[in-house]
Design an enzyme around this catalytic site. Structure first.
Site: not given
Length: 234
Positions: A157, A164
């Site tokens: 994560y 991103e």
């Protein structure tokens, strides 16, 4: 962001036989698709591939299987799975936005070092997640897979979020220079929108959202893995 919702099939009534067959097929295809994407990436870089051509190597696979995640919103709306449609939408949106609004349009984002980080984190996450959901439909989830489902996010994560943000950061100059998605005055709608500044705001939202969602997964991990430990003791 990496998918983290507990999008399990309903436990109370469950899907119909047709619905279960469809979900088995859907989760199976998605598992194979993300496995293929991971394999593409590993082979590409092991063969000394560079970032310059990486996007062209994997983009259609990513379009198909990340786009396929949008069906999860429909699954929720028609009751095939127990998660609320709004929750599923929020989880699916961030990746769809990055793939189809940024990577698909902004060339600079596709040569960011964040792209392979995203693909690595996303593909492993989705291989585990979809295989878990598929096997859960037939009550055949092995303990190892359950552990991976609620443990890999600890590394993947943060890795995915970093990737991103790097992709978005590297897209900013091109967005500014080309005025992508920007609406300027004067216009017939009497409305202005600057995607360059909107991207900064969107990136800033990761600061409060990431700790909240990561904390949510930690709670789910304690709940699921903790209950397994108790059942073993009993």
């Amino acid at each position: 962001m990496p998918e983290i919702t507990l999008n399990k099939p309903k436990k109370s009534s469950g899907p119909s036989a047709i619905g279960k067959s469809y979900l088995l097929a859907y989760n199976g295809v998605q598992t194979l698709g993300w496995t293929y994407l991971l394999w593409q990436s590993l082979v590409y870089f092991l063969n000394r591939g560079t970032l310059d051509a990486y996007w062209n190597e994997i983009k259609w696979t990513l379009y198909i299987f990340q786009g396929g995640a949008v069906l999860e919103i429909l699954h929720s709306l028609i009751g095939l799975v127990s998660s609320g449609a709004l929750v599923v939408f929020m989880q699916v949106y961030s990746r769809v936005f990055l793939v189809f609004a940024v990577l698909m349009v902004v060339q600079a984002s596709t040569v960011s070092p964040g792209l392979p980080l995203c693909i690595l984190a996303w593909s492993i996450t989705e291989i585990v997640r979809y295989s878990y959901y598929g096997l859960n439909l037939i009550n055949a989830v092995p303990q190892t897979l359950t552990f991976l489902r609620y443990s890999t996010f600890l590394i993947l994560y943060p890795l995915g979020v970093t990737g991103e943000l790097l992709c978005m950061y590297h897209s900013l100059d091109e967005i500014y220079e080309k005025k992508l998605y920007t609406i300027s005055f004067p216009n017939e709608w009497n409305f202005a929108f600057d995607f360059y500044y909107a991207m900064y705001f969107y990136m800033f939202l990761y600061l409060p959202i990431f700790p909240y969602l990561f904390g949510h997964m930690l709670k789910q991990r304690r709940k699921v893995l903790g209950s397994e430990k108790k059942s073993k003791c009993n």
